[in-house]
Design a protein around this motif. Structure first.
Motif, PDB file in Angstrom:
ATOM      1  N   SER A  26      -4.100   4.606  -7.118  1.00 32.48           N
ATOM      2  CA  SER A  26      -4.096   3.965  -5.400  1.00 32.48           C
ATOM      3  C   SER A  26      -2.976   5.129  -4.815  1.00 32.48           C
ATOM      4  O   SER A  26      -2.988   5.362  -3.940  1.00 32.48           O
ATOM      5  CB  SER A  26      -2.609   2.479  -5.746  1.00 32.48           C
ATOM      6  OG  SER A  26      -1.764   3.028  -6.822  1.00 32.48           O
ATOM      7  N   SER A  27      -2.719   5.886  -5.966  1.00 34.67           N
ATOM      8  CA  SER A  27      -2.394   7.198  -5.023  1.00 34.67           C
ATOM      9  C   SER A  27      -3.374   8.262  -5.252  1.00 34.67           C
ATOM     10  O   SER A  27      -3.520   8.556  -3.766  1.00 34.67           O
ATOM     11  CB  SER A  27      -1.126   7.877  -5.789  1.00 34.67           C
ATOM     12  OG  SER A  27       0.380   6.953  -6.818  1.00 34.67           O
ATOM     13  N   THR A  32      -6.608  -2.489  -2.293  1.00 31.49           N
ATOM     14  CA  THR A  32      -6.870  -2.415  -3.411  1.00 31.49           C
ATOM     15  C   THR A  32      -5.472  -2.481  -3.949  1.00 31.49           C
ATOM     16  O   THR A  32      -5.007  -2.520  -4.549  1.00 31.49           O
ATOM     17  CB  THR A  32      -8.072  -1.512  -4.018  1.00 31.49           C
ATOM     18  OG1 THR A  32      -7.294  -0.609  -3.453  1.00 31.49           O
ATOM     19  CG2 THR A  32      -9.300  -2.176  -3.980  1.00 31.49           C
ATOM     20  N   ASP A  33      -4.995  -1.604  -2.986  1.00 32.24           N
ATOM     21  CA  ASP A  33      -3.285  -0.556  -3.359  1.00 32.24           C
ATOM     22  C   ASP A  33      -2.682  -2.447  -3.278  1.00 32.24           C
ATOM     23  O   ASP A  33      -1.546  -2.496  -4.506  1.00 32.24           O
ATOM     24  CB  ASP A  33      -2.839  -0.316  -1.855  1.00 32.24           C
ATOM     25  CG  ASP A  33      -2.899   1.294  -1.876  1.00 32.24           C
ATOM     26  OD1 ASP A  33      -4.181   1.531  -3.176  1.00 32.24           O
ATOM     27  OD2 ASP A  33      -2.970   2.048  -1.079  1.00 32.24           O
ATOM     28  N   THR A  34      -2.840  -3.563  -3.049  1.00 30.16           N
ATOM     29  CA  THR A  34      -1.846  -4.099  -2.294  1.00 30.16           C
ATOM     30  C   THR A  34      -2.070  -4.906  -4.223  1.00 30.16           C
ATOM     31  O   THR A  34      -1.278  -5.643  -4.956  1.00 30.16           O
ATOM     32  CB  THR A  34      -2.318  -5.530  -2.119  1.00 30.16           C
ATOM     33  OG1 THR A  34      -1.956  -4.718  -0.489  1.00 30.16           O
ATOM     34  CG2 THR A  34      -1.609  -6.939  -1.442  1.00 30.16           C
ATOM     35  N   ALA A  66       2.345   1.650  -3.778  1.00 29.63           N
ATOM     36  CA  ALA A  66       1.659   1.747  -4.423  1.00 29.63           C
ATOM     37  C   ALA A  66       1.315   3.513  -4.458  1.00 29.63           C
ATOM     38  O   ALA A  66       1.108   3.694  -5.813  1.00 29.63           O
ATOM     39  CB  ALA A  66       0.696   0.725  -4.524  1.00 29.63           C
ATOM     40  N   THR A  67       1.000   3.510  -3.660  1.00 32.28           N
ATOM     41  CA  THR A  67       0.755   5.032  -2.686  1.00 32.28           C
ATOM     42  C   THR A  67       1.551   6.409  -3.520  1.00 32.28           C
ATOM     43  O   THR A  67       1.659   7.019  -4.371  1.00 32.28           O
ATOM     44  CB  THR A  67       0.911   5.227  -1.531  1.00 32.28           C
ATOM     45  OG1 THR A  67      -0.819   4.334  -1.280  1.00 32.28           O
ATOM     46  CG2 THR A  67       0.451   6.743  -1.554  1.00 32.28           C
ATOM     47  N   THR A  78       1.069  -1.396   0.134  1.00 26.45           N
ATOM     48  CA  THR A  78       0.215  -0.046   0.093  1.00 26.45           C
ATOM     49  C   THR A  78       0.821   0.861  -0.054  1.00 26.45           C
ATOM     50  O   THR A  78       0.640   2.493  -1.082  1.00 26.45           O
ATOM     51  CB  THR A  78      -0.860   0.381   0.671  1.00 26.45           C
ATOM     52  OG1 THR A  78      -1.879   1.119   0.983  1.00 26.45           O
ATOM     53  CG2 THR A  78       0.258  -0.105   2.802  1.00 26.45           C
ATOM     54  N   GLN A  94      -3.197  -3.728  -7.079  1.00 18.63           N
ATOM     55  CA  GLN A  94      -2.406  -2.643  -7.850  1.00 18.63           C
ATOM     56  C   GLN A  94      -0.869  -2.937  -8.044  1.00 18.63           C
ATOM     57  O   GLN A  94      -0.391  -3.052  -8.990  1.00 18.63           O
ATOM     58  CB  GLN A  94      -3.344  -1.141  -7.664  1.00 18.63           C
ATOM     59  CG  GLN A  94      -4.892  -1.039  -8.098  1.00 18.63           C
ATOM     60  CD  GLN A  94      -5.036  -0.317  -7.110  1.00 18.63           C
ATOM     61  OE1 GLN A  94      -4.510   0.875  -6.627  1.00 18.63           O
ATOM     62  NE2 GLN A  94      -6.226   0.472  -7.810  1.00 18.63           N
ATOM     63  N   GLY A  95      -0.939  -2.703  -6.654  1.00 24.80           N
ATOM     64  CA  GLY A  95       1.125  -2.526  -7.307  1.00 24.80           C
ATOM     65  C   GLY A  95       1.480  -3.821  -7.693  1.00 24.80           C
ATOM     66  O   GLY A  95       2.055  -4.193  -8.500  1.00 24.80           O
ATOM     67  N   ILE A 143      -8.447   0.253   1.013  1.00 24.73           N
ATOM     68  CA  ILE A 143      -7.624   1.249  -0.173  1.00 24.73           C
ATOM     69  C   ILE A 143      -6.177   0.524  -0.097  1.00 24.73           C
ATOM     70  O   ILE A 143      -5.355  -0.459  -0.561  1.00 24.73           O
ATOM     71  CB  ILE A 143      -6.997   3.082   0.684  1.00 24.73           C
ATOM     72  CG1 ILE A 143      -8.594   3.559   0.152  1.00 24.73           C
ATOM     73  CG2 ILE A 143      -6.001   3.011   0.214  1.00 24.73           C
ATOM     74  CD1 ILE A 143      -8.163   4.675   0.450  1.00 24.73           C
ATOM     75  N   SER A 157      -5.936   7.805  -1.819  1.00 21.84           N
ATOM     76  CA  SER A 157      -5.199   7.126  -0.668  1.00 21.84           C
ATOM     77  C   SER A 157      -4.630   9.565  -0.023  1.00 21.84           C
ATOM     78  O   SER A 157      -5.044   9.360   1.006  1.00 21.84           O
ATOM     79  CB  SER A 157      -3.912   6.567  -0.284  1.00 21.84           C
ATOM     80  OG  SER A 157      -3.814   5.545  -1.068  1.00 21.84           O
TER      81      SER A 157
END
Lengths: 530, 76
Positions: free
Chosen positions: A339-340, A186-188, A53-54, A50, A190-191, A183, A343
């Motif tokens: 993902s940015s 989903t970040d995980t 990806a952020t 997270t 997306q990353g 978040i 957050s």
């Protein structure tokens, strides 16, 4: 036909993110701490991805490879120093200390932590306000990137405004529904998705070209100077200024800084710290090498196209891979932007509700109402940045760079406060305000001089006053352009501003006494019972 | 922590970050295994960083941050 498949891939991806958000929602408790920090229970893999990806934004997929295409791959080194090394060190120096304090005193935001130590709701509001000023253009930047990418991919079938609007809508939906837990999950996804697609893209293209040696040899024919380290563009001052300001800026970005509070345990922090450089390596190397190699390959992509706002990565994918794969990678790039931004929306909203609304507008706010305001904040923030993005033509890089350096100005005063008992309220306020004013004056240098000239013009029309005070614009604009020169012997204004902030924080703290309601021991003694 | 020791950690860390860029290869364009040598340096340096950070997390975690930190007092 191909257009429909491309759009289906992208929409399918957005829906998947939404479904994950809904699953996370089922686990959500109705408290601010849960909405913002998933109740401080995040594990290593999720925290790592997270945060990662952020951090990644449109820059990794568009502006970064474009720079590698136009100027050479040295940006890799800049990224390595800023993210792989400096940020990792700050992960420990700022992050671990913040995490310990957050565990003991339940802080949710940076402003809250500083305001408590210095006994000052105004300092709390100041930190939140400064952060929101820089966060806004950066969220806008992500929307600009998303809209442009979709438009380019579909050759105009999805217009810019529609693409950016679609992404904004999906983000609002899952952020409002699921908060930090949604978040982080989903970040995980997306990353991981970004890492895989970027590597597949690299291998795919390199296999067709005939291997890295061939690609490098062709680059040598087209732009020999790109293989040598350093150039007129990549000077040592430029590379170091950029790496240092962005590295420190990242740690002060609300959505990254807030993650320092969210780790589930010390072990999670340790593992993430050690794995961090490898993760940076895994993503940046393929993305930037593709951009750099594209310069030498027979693709018909020229420097003019890129400098005029084209993006090298989608173009080279279209050249070498099937359209559905290009669509997958663009979906990956949108994942990076979403993902940015998701957050940032959440953290922006938490800074606003906790550090500005609650202390200054309605201190007696109920927990239920804070929950509602936090979600309304997300919607308002997303919609206004989206509207602004429709009107802003500035390039991604300039916008992003200004925001990172703006946040970097906060870092040194905060580090001094965390590690030196002698820091006073006056000292940290002087450090924050002084460096922000200095850096803003640099960013808006030309507007400042235009304002001075306009002011003299306006005063000139007043009969007596005009002749008395007239003639000041020439020396004054001269002064402004000298003091706020933008670069200082090749070093960036952002870096010089950081030095100024450090100097002001220390000297003013030395010269002043702590205010009666400051709690100097909080950052030290509170930890001793740990 | 002693003053000298503290300065040593700060200087060491700063130098380590600084050499994320191989200054001694400035202007060099030697290609090794299909990539410029300085890109290999970048890859190697970040891998080294990961190993050093892991060792630090094992042995020194808490140093300079926790007020009563002791070299062996922090085994979970």
């Amino acid at each position: 036909m191909s257009l429909e498949i491309q759009v289906a891939i992208i929409v399918g991806y957005l829906v998947l993110a939404l479904v994950i958000g809904l699953v996370a929602y089922r686990l959500t408790e109705r408290t601010a701490e849960d909405f913002y920090l998933a109740s401080r229970t995040v594990g290593t893999v999720v925290l790592l991805f997270t945060t990662f990806a952020t951090l990644l934004s449109a820059f990794t997929f568009f502006a970064g490879p474009n720079l590698a295409f136009v100027n050479g791959p040295e940006w890799l080194l800049v990224m390595g120093v800023m993210d792989g090394l400096i940020f990792a060190v700050l992960w420990y120096v700022i992050g671990y200390k913040q995490w310990l304090l957050g565990q003991q005193r339940s802080y949710v935001t940076l402003g809250e932590m500083l305001g408590d130590r210095f006994g000052s709701p105004k300092l709390r509001g100041l930190v939140a306000g400064v952060s929101l000023v820089w966060l806004f253009p950066y969220v806008m930047l992500q929307q600009v990137g998303a809209g442009t990418a979709l438009e380019a991919l579909t050759e105009g079938a999805i217009p810019y405004a529609f693409g950016a609007g679609l992404i904004t809508l999906f983000m609002i939906l899952y952020v409002v529904i699921a908060g930090f837990r949604g978040i982080a999950w989903t970040d995980t996804l997306q990353g991981a998705f970004m890492l895989i697609t970027t590597w597949v893209a690299l291998v795919w293209i390199i296999a067709q070209v005939g291997g890295p040696s061939v690609a490098t040899a062709e680059l040598e024919v087209t732009a020999r100077e790109h293989l040598a380290l350093g150039s007129a563009y990549y000077t040592p001052q430029y590379m170091l200024s950029t790496a240092i300001t962005i590295g420190f800026g990242v740690a002060m970005f609300p959505q990254v800084n807030q993650r320092f509070f969210a780790a589930g345990s010390k072990r999670v922090l340790k593992q993430s710290f050690a794995l961090w450089p490898i993760l940076c390596l895994l993503l940046f190397v393929p993305a930037f090498l593709l951009g750099a190699w594209a310069r030498g390959l027979e693709t018909g992509i020229d420097v003019e196209t890129i400098e005029a706002g084209g993006n090298v990565l989608p173009l080279i994918l279209a050249e070498f891979t099937p359209f559905w794969f290009a669509a997958l990678v663009i979906a990956g790039a949108m994942a990076a932007m979403m993902s940015s931004s998701d957050s940032m929306l959440l953290s922006g909203s938490s800074y606003f509700t906790r550090d500005i609304y609650r202390p200054f507008v309605d201190a007696s706010i109920s927990a239920r109402r804070e929950d509602v305001i936090a979600r309304v904040g997300v919607v308002v923030f997303a919609v206004t940045t989206f509207i602004a993005s429709l009107y802003n033509p500035a390039t991604l890089f300039e916008l992003g760079d200004a925001a990172f350096s703006g946040f970097a100005q906060l870092a040194l005063p905060v580090i001094v406060a965390l590690y030196w008992r002698g820091t006073t309220r006056a000292g940290i306020v002087a450090g924050i305000v002084g460096s922000q004013v200095f850096y803003l004056a640099n960013v808006f240098n030309s507007q400042l001089t235009a304002g001075i000239i306009a002011l003299e013009g306006a005063l000139g029309t007043v009969p007596i006053l005009g002749t008395v005070v007239g003639g000041f614009s020439a020396p004054l604009t001269n002064l402004v352009t000298t003091v706020f020169a933008g670069t200082y012997l090749g070093w960036s204004a952002g870096l010089v501003g950081m030095g100024l902030g450090l100097l002001l924080t220390i000297t003013v703290s030395w010269l002043t006494r702590p205010a009666p309601d400051e709690e100097q021991a909080i950052y030290f003694e509170a930890l001793e019972s740990d | 922590m002693q003053w000298l020791e503290r300065i040593g950690w700060w200087v060491g860390t700063a130098l380590f970050c600084l050499f994320g860029i191989p200054w001694f290869l400035w202007g060099d364009s030697t290609v090794v295994l299909g990539l410029p040598l300085w890109i290999w340096w970048h890859i190697g340096w970040l891998l080294l960083a990961s190993v050093l950070f892991w060792l630090f997390a094992q042995r020194y975690w808490g140093l300079g941050v926790e007020p009563n930190w002791q070299p062996d007092g922090d085994r979970p």
